[in-house]
Design an enzyme around this catalytic site. Structure first.
Site, PDB file in Angstrom:
ATOM      1  N   GLN A 180       0.742  -1.192   0.075  1.00 45.60           N
ATOM      2  CA  GLN A 180      -0.059   0.097   0.020  1.00 45.60           C
ATOM      3  C   GLN A 180       0.784   1.277  -0.054  1.00 45.60           C
ATOM      4  O   GLN A 180       0.573   2.439   0.537  1.00 45.60           O
ATOM      5  CB  GLN A 180      -0.863   0.074   1.180  1.00 45.60           C
ATOM      6  CG  GLN A 180      -2.198  -0.851   0.996  1.00 45.60           C
ATOM      7  CD  GLN A 180      -2.878  -0.627  -0.407  1.00 45.60           C
ATOM      8  OE1 GLN A 180      -3.103   0.365  -0.869  1.00 45.60           O
ATOM      9  NE2 GLN A 180      -3.434  -1.724  -1.047  1.00 45.60           N
ATOM     10  N   SER A 181       1.854   1.409  -0.711  1.00 46.06           N
ATOM     11  CA  SER A 181       2.882   2.316  -0.613  1.00 46.06           C
ATOM     12  C   SER A 181       2.356   3.509  -1.304  1.00 46.06           C
ATOM     13  O   SER A 181       2.253   3.341  -2.823  1.00 46.06           O
ATOM     14  CB  SER A 181       4.390   1.871  -1.243  1.00 46.06           C
ATOM     15  OG  SER A 181       5.070   3.010  -1.647  1.00 46.06           O
ATOM     16  N   ASN A 182       2.148   4.623  -1.196  1.00 45.71           N
ATOM     17  CA  ASN A 182       2.092   5.733  -1.863  1.00 45.71           C
ATOM     18  C   ASN A 182       3.195   6.146  -2.685  1.00 45.71           C
ATOM     19  O   ASN A 182       2.922   6.992  -3.857  1.00 45.71           O
ATOM     20  CB  ASN A 182       1.619   7.191  -0.823  1.00 45.71           C
ATOM     21  CG  ASN A 182       0.334   6.384   0.044  1.00 45.71           C
ATOM     22  OD1 ASN A 182      -0.824   6.226  -0.532  1.00 45.71           O
ATOM     23  ND2 ASN A 182       0.553   6.653   1.517  1.00 45.71           N
TER      24      ASN A 182
END
Ligand SMILES: *Cc1c(COP(=O)(O)O)cnc(C)c1O
Length: 346
Positions: free
Chosen positions: A87-89
């Site tokens: 879930q890395s932005n």
């Protein structure tokens, strides 16, 4: 020895010497939050909308990417190799930049809290054409060799990879420059509105608070940072932020230096661990959504907003004070966290 502050024009002239790719929609809006302020009954709260920077749902990484990707192109690279959690932005915004620039992108993503479910940031990475490998890692420290191996395989296929590891100082310094520029942007906006901010609240780990702290100090700004860390690090955050800020000051040719005592950073809102919402962060997310119609994210900005609410409730801020909350983005993760936000479908 204290240095006299730089004028904003002098700071902007230093920034203008560095290669930069214009990818973000700037300046981001700075807006008052009257209904949220009234709900808390304390200081006047404003929001700086860095969730609206533009790259595929925006966020703070877009400002950082402007300097990181200028370096990538200067080195003649054609493929990004990057690693973080699913879930890395950071990886999502870099993937958007790659799509826009016609670069290849290969991501190595650790499960984190949400694993390989095709939602939120991971969904967007795949939509934008990233090649993704999901791996089982306990910590991101073990990521670097995996990225090196990916890069080697790409080189064997005639590509020129550019590696962005989770904790590389060279990348951190470039990204931090983006937030020195943001400090100058905020300074100009406040001046334009004829107001001052007593505090700037944010969720930050590295580049964002380091750049803001450096920029605000260089300008002699009266605005005090209030940083809430989303994750527990071995190196205390104040020391880490000061270290990155000073490496950036050197790179920019600024004489300003920060010591850990200059940095206010709290671990109080992390909760059980990184990426796990807390009751307080869910309450903050709902209250801000219902009073201002602005969505925070469950991993970073909602925890910082929980910190702000807590400080107001503890009486740390007088009614006459003005607080700017930096919304660092991360909103696509909301969809991956639907079951953790304390709501029912009906
Ligand atoms: C990455 C991220 C942060 C922290 O940024 P740093 O530059 O590492 O301090 C804060 N908020 C969101 C939404 C992020 O994606």
């Amino acid at each position: 020895m204290t240095q006299p502050p730089l004028s904003r024009a002098e700071l902007e002239a230093k920034l203008a010497t560095l290669p930069r790719l214009r990818l973000a929609h700037l300046p981001t809006p700075l807006e008052p939050c009257p209904r949220f302020s009234a709900a808390l009954g304390g200081p006047e709260i404003w929001v700086k909308r860095d969730d609206l920077t533009g790259l595929a749902f925006g966020g703070n990484k877009t400002r950082q990417i402007e300097f990181v990707f200028a370096d990538l192109l200067a080195q003649g690279c054609d493929t990004l190799v990057a690693g973080a959690y699913t879930q890395s932005n950071w990886c999502r915004q870099m993937t958007a930049a790659c799509a826009r620039l016609g670069l290849g992108v290969s991501l190595v993503l650790a499960h984190g809290e949400k694993g390989p479910r095709l939602q939120g940031n991971l969904l967007l990475d795949r939509l934008m054409g990233a090649e993704v490998e999901v791996v089982d890692l306990d910590t991101l420290e073990a990521m670097q060799p995996l990225l090196e191996a990916k890069a080697e395989a790409l080189r064997a296929r005639g590509k020129k990879p550019y590696i962005v590891g989770p904790m590389q100082l060279s990348t951190l310094v470039l990204g931090t420059i983006g937030y020195v520029a943001a400090a100058a942007e905020l300074h100009a906006q406040l001046e334009g509105q004829g107001i001052e901010a007593d505090y700037l609240y944010l969720a930050g780990a590295n580049m964002t608070p380091a750049g803001l702290a450096l920029g605000l100090k260089a300008l002699g700004s009266p605005t005090a940072l209030r940083n809430f860390a989303p994750i527990q690090w071995q190196e205390p955050r104040a020391a880490g932020i000061a270290r990155i800020a000073n490496a950036t000051a050197e790179r920019l040719g600024l004489s300003t230096r920060l010591s850990p005592e200059d940095i206010w950073s709290s671990d109080e809102q992390i909760g059980p661990r990184y990426g796990v919402p807390t009751e307080a962060s869910n309450e903050a997310l709902r209250l801000f959504a219902r009073t201002e119609g602005i969505l925070l994210d469950p991993v970073y900005s909602a925890k910082a907003m929980a910190g702000l609410i807590d400080q107001v409730r503890r009486g740390r801020h007088a009614k006459g004070e003005r607080i700017v909350f930096l919304h660092t983005g991360g909103t696509p993760a909301l969809f991956a966290y639907a079951e953790d936000l304390g709501l029912d479908a009906a």
